[in-house]
Design an enzyme around this catalytic site. Structure first.
Site, PDB file in Angstrom:
ATOM      1  N   ILE A  30       0.823  -1.219   0.000  1.00 56.33           N
ATOM      2  CA  ILE A  30       0.000   0.000   0.000  1.00 56.33           C
ATOM      3  C   ILE A  30       0.862   1.276   0.000  1.00 56.33           C
ATOM      4  O   ILE A  30       0.406   2.331  -0.425  1.00 56.33           O
ATOM      5  CB  ILE A  30      -0.965  -0.034   1.213  1.00 56.33           C
ATOM      6  CG1 ILE A  30      -2.172   0.860   1.009  1.00 56.33           C
ATOM      7  CG2 ILE A  30      -0.257   0.320   2.516  1.00 56.33           C
ATOM      8  CD1 ILE A  30      -3.279   0.645   2.045  1.00 56.33           C
ATOM      9  N   ASN A  85      11.433  -8.697   6.860  1.00 57.55           N
ATOM     10  CA  ASN A  85      11.739  -8.016   8.112  1.00 57.55           C
ATOM     11  C   ASN A  85      11.312  -8.891   9.278  1.00 57.55           C
ATOM     12  O   ASN A  85      10.186  -9.407   9.294  1.00 57.55           O
ATOM     13  CB  ASN A  85      11.020  -6.662   8.169  1.00 57.55           C
ATOM     14  CG  ASN A  85      11.613  -5.663   7.190  1.00 57.55           C
ATOM     15  OD1 ASN A  85      12.815  -5.641   6.976  1.00 57.55           O
ATOM     16  ND2 ASN A  85      10.765  -4.839   6.593  1.00 57.55           N
ATOM     17  N   HIS A  98       5.873 -12.132   5.963  1.00 55.56           N
ATOM     18  CA  HIS A  98       5.653 -11.785   4.560  1.00 55.56           C
ATOM     19  C   HIS A  98       6.990 -11.467   3.913  1.00 55.56           C
ATOM     20  O   HIS A  98       7.948 -11.088   4.586  1.00 55.56           O
ATOM     21  CB  HIS A  98       4.697 -10.591   4.435  1.00 55.56           C
ATOM     22  CG  HIS A  98       5.112  -9.412   5.251  1.00 55.56           C
ATOM     23  ND1 HIS A  98       4.879  -9.342   6.616  1.00 55.56           N
ATOM     24  CD2 HIS A  98       5.775  -8.278   4.932  1.00 55.56           C
ATOM     25  CE1 HIS A  98       5.361  -8.213   7.084  1.00 55.56           C
ATOM     26  NE2 HIS A  98       5.928  -7.546   6.088  1.00 55.56           N
TER      27      HIS A  98
HETATM   28  P1  5GP Z   1       6.941  -4.812   7.420  1.00 54.88           P
HETATM   29  O1  5GP Z   1       7.368  -3.448   7.879  1.00 54.88           O
HETATM   30  O2  5GP Z   1       6.168  -5.543   8.502  1.00 54.88           O
HETATM   31  O3  5GP Z   1       8.062  -5.629   6.859  1.00 54.88           O
HETATM   32  O4  5GP Z   1       6.008  -4.562   6.176  1.00 54.88           O
HETATM   33  C1  5GP Z   1       4.640  -4.381   6.245  1.00 54.88           C
HETATM   34  C2  5GP Z   1       4.224  -3.787   4.922  1.00 54.88           C
HETATM   35  O5  5GP Z   1       2.836  -3.926   4.788  1.00 54.88           O
HETATM   36  C3  5GP Z   1       4.554  -2.304   4.769  1.00 54.88           C
HETATM   37  O6  5GP Z   1       5.417  -2.116   3.653  1.00 54.88           O
HETATM   38  C4  5GP Z   1       3.188  -1.645   4.583  1.00 54.88           C
HETATM   39  O7  5GP Z   1       3.218  -0.599   3.642  1.00 54.88           O
HETATM   40  C5  5GP Z   1       2.328  -2.817   4.114  1.00 54.88           C
HETATM   41  N1  5GP Z   1       0.929  -2.716   4.490  1.00 54.88           N
HETATM   42  C6  5GP Z   1       0.437  -2.417   5.725  1.00 54.88           C
HETATM   43  N2  5GP Z   1      -0.907  -2.433   5.710  1.00 54.88           N
HETATM   44  C7  5GP Z   1      -1.278  -2.743   4.438  1.00 54.88           C
HETATM   45  C8  5GP Z   1      -2.551  -2.901   3.801  1.00 54.88           C
HETATM   46  O8  5GP Z   1      -3.625  -2.763   4.394  1.00 54.88           O
HETATM   47  N3  5GP Z   1      -2.541  -3.242   2.491  1.00 54.88           N
HETATM   48  C9  5GP Z   1      -1.384  -3.422   1.788  1.00 54.88           C
HETATM   49  N4  5GP Z   1      -1.487  -3.750   0.496  1.00 54.88           N
HETATM   50  N5  5GP Z   1      -0.166  -3.276   2.361  1.00 54.88           N
HETATM   51  C10 5GP Z   1      -0.115  -2.938   3.671  1.00 54.88           C
END
Ligand code: 5GP
Ligand code: ZN
Length: 114
Positions: A30, A85, A98
């Site tokens: 997003i 991460n 993820h």
């Molecule tokens: P992390 O920081 O945990 O490695 O990555 C989480 C990712 O999820 C971030 O890059 C953030 O932009 C993405 N993200 C968070 N909420 C949503 C959402 O509701 N939809 C989508 N498509 N991505 C999301």
């Protein structure tokens, strides 16, 4: 459980699934940090690699090995970077494991010590 990726998996939060199979689904991030930024999300909820069961590990390996076949669809033909991460120092914000897929441009590799 209040997990945004479980809600997307279950269709409770709308998000276009660019690919989906029994192991995982792929959506656009997003807040893209590169020209192309996707998330490959295992269907089963777990936070960390250390939480993986043997079945999760097999599922994860199958999921990773699907990515090359999606190169045309996702625009990965110039190369891509995978990033996972884990925990606080990495800045993990969603606690459902993820894989970030970054592509679509030359990808800088910053010296994070600076
Ligand atoms: P992390 O920081 O945990 O490695 O990555 C989480 C990712 O999820 C971030 O890059 C953030 O932009 C993405 N993200 C968070 N909420 C949503 C959402 O509701 N939809 C989508 N498509 N991505 C999301
Ligand atoms: Zn989840």
């Amino acid at each position: 459980m209040d997990c945004v990726f479980c809600k997307i998996r279950d269709g409770e939060i709308p998000s276009e699934k660019l690919y989906e199979d029994e192991d995982m689904f792929i959506i656009r991030d997003i807040e893209p940090k590169a020209a192309k930024h996707y998330l490959m999300i295992p269907k089963r909820h777990y936070k960390l690699i250390s939480d993986m069961t043997d079945a999760d590990a097999e599922s994860f390996a199958r999921a990773l090995r699907k990515i090359p076949a999606l190169s045309d669809k996702l625009g990965l033909n110039g190369g891509y970077r995978l990033m996972v991460n884990q925990g606080d120092d990495a800045g993990q914000t969603v606690f459902h494991l993820h894989v970030h897929i970054l592509a679509g441009q030359p990808l800088d590799f910053p010296d994070l010590k600076k």
